[in-house]
Design a protein around this motif. Structure first.
Motif, PDB file in Angstrom:
ATOM      1  N   HIS A 169       0.872  -1.182   0.000  1.00  0.00           N
ATOM      2  CA  HIS A 169       0.000   0.000   0.000  1.00  0.00           C
ATOM      3  C   HIS A 169       0.904   1.226   0.000  1.00  0.00           C
ATOM      4  O   HIS A 169       1.519   1.563   1.014  1.00  0.00           O
ATOM      5  N   GLU A 172       1.422   4.040   2.626  1.00  0.00           N
ATOM      6  CA  GLU A 172       1.928   3.652   3.949  1.00  0.00           C
ATOM      7  C   GLU A 172       3.452   3.774   3.937  1.00  0.00           C
ATOM      8  O   GLU A 172       4.188   2.790   4.006  1.00  0.00           O
ATOM      9  N   ARG A 220      -3.463   3.264  -1.785  1.00  0.00           N
ATOM     10  CA  ARG A 220      -3.629   1.838  -1.586  1.00  0.00           C
ATOM     11  C   ARG A 220      -3.445   0.980  -2.838  1.00  0.00           C
ATOM     12  O   ARG A 220      -3.364  -0.236  -2.756  1.00  0.00           O
ATOM     13  N   HIS A 262       3.363  -2.566   6.913  1.00  0.00           N
ATOM     14  CA  HIS A 262       2.226  -1.713   6.549  1.00  0.00           C
ATOM     15  C   HIS A 262       2.062  -0.579   7.552  1.00  0.00           C
ATOM     16  O   HIS A 262       2.716  -0.549   8.599  1.00  0.00           O
ATOM     17  N   GLY A 263       1.104   0.319   7.241  1.00  0.00           N
ATOM     18  CA  GLY A 263       0.673   1.328   8.195  1.00  0.00           C
ATOM     19  C   GLY A 263      -0.824   1.215   8.377  1.00  0.00           C
ATOM     20  O   GLY A 263      -1.539   0.866   7.438  1.00  0.00           O
TER      21      GLY A 263
HETATM   22 ZN    ZN Z   1      -1.480  -1.667   4.311  1.00  0.00          ZN
END
Ligand code: ZN
Length: 378
Positions: A169, A172, A220, A262-263
């Motif tokens: 994503h 992130e 994303r 990820h974030g």
């Molecule tokens: Zn993510």
């Protein structure tokens, strides 16, 4: 008085300007990803507001991909694009408002500290200057960017294979900061943890899984509008070449441990999500997860296990997600690592919130749980 102006014509720039006539009421809309509905990332430059009290309204914040992400969130700003700090931000359930007085002619605002394609290339250059590192070209993205794999250590019989990927994503960005911290420690010839790890395993690292989405300023998705972390069951060169190419290489190398950085927009904590919803989840995998988590908890106060996603019910995991596909394919320990866009509420920092530097330190700290679990993996 100089005229106000907003621009986004640079790496990961993204915002739609509704009105920039009055510094008391600058009106903006968060722009969607280029080929999908997801909207959350923003990054723009405001000029001409030095010394003026500025009010910026993000009119469509309540209709973004994750409205919960704005609760308790503070935007980041920078004058020099290097030092980023938080600015006063509020959210009323519909609009998000940022109010502050810039002290320079030009100021940048973003959802989180950007990680540019130039910095990505610099990171590859830094890594490649080490004798333990090989760079492999896996293929190209839809926009023609390189998919790069870093191989750290000499592959050899009996060595464990550890994969780390980040930024499926693209918005992130903390995920690539995490990888930078990870690589700096792993390549520190004086670090005893890294020296031991490199004796026992080979690392396969993809610092940026989504180069096109990153440069386009997407939250994303990639250039084709695909959410890459839903493409692992059936990737294609048309829709998701990034996953297709990396998956192909994984099948060639095999895997003993997988981490995917990820974030998370909403939760103000660092946490991991495992593969408990996988059809071949087992006691063995659960005990490996427990060793990993316990070692990380013990060595890094920025990590915690109290808050996180709801656990999948047995057999109900989404198999299109990287960790689940990998557990099915390789029967190995696999974790999604989530960092906050906001802050770690257990150890908050009012001026910076969660930041690039803290993400790098967390990336460096993950070597400890990897070492703790290594001899138990198979
Ligand atoms: Zn993510």
């Amino acid at each position: 008085m100089s005229k106000l102006s907003i621009s986004t014509a640079f790496d990961s720039g993204a915002i739609d300007v509704v009105s920039v006539a009055d510094h008391h009421d600058i009106q903006l809309n968060i722009r969607a990803d280029n080929a999908s509905e997801f909207a959350q990332w923003f990054h723009f430059r405001l000029q001409g507001a030095s010394g003026l009290p500025v009010t910026m309204r993000f009119l469509n914040a309540g209709k973004s991909a994750y409205p919960g992400g704005w609760e308790g969130y503070q935007a980041v700003a920078s004058y020099d694009r290097d030092h980023w700090f938080r600015v006063p931000t509020s959210y009323d359930g519909k609009e998000m408002t940022v109010k502050f007085t810039p002290i320079a002619h030009s100021v940048y605002l973003a959802y989180f500290e950007p990680y540019s394609w130039e910095r990505h290339l610099d990171l590859l250059g830094f890594a490649a200057s080490h004798e333990d590192v090989t760079i492999e070209h896996l293929g190209k993205t839809i926009d023609g960017r390189d998919m790069d794999l870093l191989i750290v250590g000499e592959p050899a019989e009996g060595k464990k294979k550890v994969w780390l990927i980040a930024r499926q994503h693209p918005g992130e960005t903390m995920a690539e900061w995490f990888v930078e911290g990870f690589l700096h420690r792993l390549l520190d010839a004086d670090d005893p943890v890294s020296r031991m790890l490199l004796k026992k395993c080979v690392f396969y690292v993809v610092p940026n899984m989504n180069p096109d989405g990153s440069v386009r300023g997407n939250l994303r998705t990639n250039a084709a509008g695909s959410n890459l972390n839903r493409e692992w069951l059936e990737p294609s060169m048309e829709k998701s070449p990034e996953v297709y190419l990396v998956r192909q290489k994984m099948m060639e190398t095999g895997m003993d441990l997988f981490l995917d950085a990820h974030g998370d927009e909403a939760l103000p904590y660092n946490f991991v999500a495992g593969a408990e919803g996988n059809p071949n989840y087992s006691q063995r995998l659960e005990s490996l997860e427990n060793v990993f988590k316990a070692a990380w908890l013990q060595t890094c106060p920025d990590f915690q296990t109290e808050f996180g996603y709801e656990r999948d019910k047995p057999g109900e995991g989404n198999m299109t997600i990287a960790t689940n596909w990998i557990v099915k394919q390789f029967d190995c320990l696999a974790y999604t690592i989530e960092m906050p866009f906001k802050d770690n509420a257990n150890l908050p920092d009012e001026e910076y919130g969660w930041s690039s530097v803290r993400s790098m330190k967390l990336g460096a700290s993950v070597l400890q749980p990897v070492l703790a679990v290594l001899d138990k993996l198979r």
